[in-house]
Each structure stands twice: as structure tokens, then as C-alpha cells.
Motif scaffolding. Structure first.
Motif, short mmCIF file in Angstrom:
data_model
loop_
_atom_site.label_atom_id
_atom_site.label_comp_id
_atom_site.label_asym_id
_atom_site.label_seq_id
_atom_site.Cartn_x
_atom_site.Cartn_y
_atom_site.Cartn_z
N VAL A 10 0.82 -1.07 -0.11
CA VAL A 10 -0.21 -0.09 0.13
C VAL A 10 0.95 1.19 0.08
CG1 VAL A 10 -1.74 1.38 1.17
CG2 VAL A 10 -1.87 -1.23 1.31
N VAL A 11 0.61 2.10 -0.95
CA VAL A 11 1.50 3.29 -1.13
C VAL A 11 0.56 4.73 -0.93
CG1 VAL A 11 2.98 4.71 -2.28
CG2 VAL A 11 3.16 2.28 -2.49
N LYS A 12 0.46 5.48 0.16
CA LYS A 12 -0.02 6.77 0.20
C LYS A 12 0.42 7.83 -0.42
CE LYS A 12 -2.44 5.21 4.35
NZ LYS A 12 -2.93 5.65 5.85
N GLY A 14 -9.08 7.49 -4.98
CA GLY A 14 -8.78 9.01 -4.60
C GLY A 14 -9.60 9.88 -5.57
N GLU A 43 -5.35 13.22 -1.21
CA GLU A 43 -4.94 12.05 -0.67
C GLU A 43 -5.28 10.93 -1.84
OE1 GLU A 43 -5.44 11.28 3.26
OE2 GLU A 43 -3.79 12.63 4.06
N PHE A 44 -4.34 10.27 -2.18
CA PHE A 44 -4.71 8.70 -2.84
C PHE A 44 -4.00 7.87 -2.39
CE2 PHE A 44 -4.64 12.76 -5.40
CZ PHE A 44 -5.84 12.54 -6.19
N ARG A 45 -4.46 6.44 -2.67
CA ARG A 45 -3.72 5.31 -2.14
C ARG A 45 -3.96 4.27 -3.27
NH1 ARG A 45 -7.55 3.32 2.23
NH2 ARG A 45 -8.51 2.13 0.90
N THR A 105 -2.81 0.57 -4.03
CA THR A 105 -2.74 -0.70 -3.26
C THR A 105 -2.41 -1.90 -4.59
OG1 THR A 105 -4.38 -0.27 -1.86
CG2 THR A 105 -3.89 -2.57 -2.12
N ARG A 114 0.18 12.48 -1.93
CA ARG A 114 -0.54 13.42 -1.48
C ARG A 114 -0.06 14.44 -2.89
NH1 ARG A 114 -0.60 16.06 4.32
NH2 ARG A 114 -1.49 14.27 4.59
#
Length: 296
Positions: A249-251, A273, A259-261, A263, A253
Motif C-alpha cells: 500500500v502506497v499513500k 482517490g 490524498e490517494f492510495r 494498493t 498526496r
């Protein structure tokens, strides 16, 4: 072979009557006696199973058909027995016929009473089973064990001749002996038709290293939960266990703090996002796909 040599060889062949006479003197010839010549009626209550019998159960559909045939026109072919003691006979050929007479409550049945050694009885019984009824591969294996133990067949060639198959097939049948004891006990209960000799041969090593998996596969075969074509793969997958799941998982901005995630799990990618542009994402992927995959 030259024509003259061939004619000469044919000229030295023994007459058909002489060959028939030789066969007639064997137990196999006696069992093939035409019609009811030499047969006599004996009580079905005096007939006991042979210790050499290795079939699992009777074919009920065939038995029902046989009973109707007997009711319509009588018994066409007498059974074959050998004298056991002063009061009983050992059944060699005609297990369905005897059971049909018992179920029809018919007390006397035509029979050939033969003098046979144990070796002759074991071989004759196996020939009758192999010729007159479709044995399962497991039942053929059980006959092979019996023939060896009785001293009726000492070589693979002998076994192949009696069972009417190739020598290679004998090795396949014998692979049933390598199955785990629990698996063999299960085949005794379900009848053996769920597992063929080819698959049994393929399972011989796994039966030693992973007996529980092999036994479970046979249980599933008998329950209709698994097909023979997929049994070997099922066992290998069970031995290997479930594949390890990977998840990353990478967050991220943006400059305006959106913010976006991202996976990544088991090869599946998901980006979540607000404000994502699907067309731009597709274009970026198409342009950079070669850089995103691992080289072979």
C-alpha cells in the motif's frame, strides 16, 4: 518366408480336432463345454464362495437382467464348481447365476462338477471373472495378488495371459499395492471403480511421501467431489499449500493536499482517490507499461 516354406509349415500344423482335444482336457476347455453336456443339478445351499474370489460385490443391474432371462427360458450355461468336501461345493464360475437362483428361490441349479487343484481353481476363477464381467482395475489388482499368493501365476507373463492384458498393464495394476492402507480400505468400501490403474501408477511415489493427501483425494473421488483427470493436480496443490499473498500500500498526496492510495495485491493494482482522470491514467499506463513490468 518363401511360398514353399510357408506351405510346408502349414502342412505340418496339427489337425483342428487334435488341438481341440488338447484344450478340452484343460480346466479351460472343461468350462467351455457346450450346452449342458455333463452337467448335473446341485442344491444352491451346498454351494460356498471360493477363497480365491476377489470381486467386490455383484452387478445388480446385470443380476436383475439375468433373473428375467432365467424366468423366461431357464439357465443357458451351467455354473462350474469343484468338490470341497462331502457336503459342499466351491463355486468357480457363475457367482451371478447362483445369486439369481437364490433370489428367485430356486433350489437346484445345473452345474459342472470338476476336479481342480488350487492352482487350477484360482486361474479358472480369474479367467471367468475377466471374460464374463467387467472387473474394475482395483479388482484386477486383487486377483493378481491372489494368483501370486496361490502360486497360480509366477511371472508377469503368466498374469498377463490369465487376465487377458499386456505385461505393461500388469505393472499399472500392481501400483494399487503402493497406495496407503487407508486408501485401499476406502476402495474396498466404495468398490474400486473410482480409481483407475493409470492414476494409481502416477500416485505411487506420493503415496509414500504424502499418504494423507492421496487418501483424501480418493475420498473426494468416491464422493464425486473430484474427477480422476484433476486428482493429481489437486494433490500437488494440497501439498504445496495456499500461495502466499503479497500486499503493498502506497499513500500519496498532491500539492493541494488531496490524498490517494495505491494498493498492489497478488498482481492486482487499485488506485483510490478523488478527481482521478481515467483517460490520463490509461494513457500513462500505455506509455510506460514496459517499465512497469518485471522482465522475464
Amino acid at each position: 518366408m518363401a511360398k514353399m516354406d510357408l506351405e510346408a509349415a502349414m502342412g505340418h500344423r496339427r489337425p483342428r480336432k487334435a488341438l481341440d482335444a488338447d484344450v478340452a482336457e484343460t480346466v479351460f476347455g472343461e468350462m467351455a463345454t457346450p450346452a449342458t453336456e455333463g452337467a448335473k443339478e446341485i442344491s444352491v445351499t451346498r454351494i460356498k464362495p471360493s477363497p480365491f474370489q476377489r470381486r467386490i460385490g455383484l452387478d445388480q443391474e446385470y443380476l436383475d437382467s439375468l433373473k428375467q432371462t432365467i424366468l423366461d427360458g431357464g439357465l443357458v450355461t451351467p455354473i462350474t464348481v469343484r468338490s470341497s468336501d462331502s457336503d459342499t461345493y466351491e463355486l468357480i464360475a457363475g457367482h451371478h447365476r447362483v445369486e439369481a437362483f437364490r433370489q428367485l428361490d430356486m433350489g437346484l441349479i445345473p452345474a459342472y462338477v470338476r476336479r481342480m487343484t488350487d492352482v487350477e481353481a484360482a486361474r479358472a476363477l480369474t479367467v471367468d471373472n475377466a471374460v464374463h464381467r467387467q472387473l474394475t482395475d482395483y479388482e484386477r489388482y486383487k486377483h493378481i495378488v491372489m494368483l501370486r499368493e496361490a502360486g497360480a501365476c509366477k511371472t508377469v507373463s503368466d498374469l498377463a495371459e490369465v487376465l487377458g492384458c499386456s505385461r505393461a498393464q500388469i505393472y499399472n495394476y500392481e501400483a494399487f499395492g503402493a497406495l496407503p492402507p487407508a486408501a485401499q480400505e476406502l476402495l474396498e468400501v466404495v468398490g474400486g471403480e473410482v480409481l483407475g490403474a493409470t492414476l494409481a501408477y502416477e500416485l505411487r511415489e506420493l503415496s509414500t511421501t504424502h499418504p494423507d493427501a492421496v487418501t483424501e483425494a480418493i475420498r473426494r473421488l468416491s464422493a464425486g467431489e473430484l474427477r480422476q483427470a484433476g486428482a493429481l493436480l489437486w494433490i500437488k496443490n494440497k501439498i504445496a499449500g495456499p500461495a502466499k499473498s503479497t500486499r503493498t500500500v502506497v499513500k500519496m498526496r498532491t500539492a493541494d493536499k488531496r490524498e490517494f492510495r495505491l494498493t498492489i495485491k497478488d498482481g492486482e493494482v487499485r488506485l483510490v482517490g478523488e478527481g482521478l482522470d481515467a483517460d490520463k491514467i490509461e494513457a500513462l499506463l500505455r506509455e510506460n507499461i514496459e517499465q512497469l513490468v518485471v522482465s522475464n
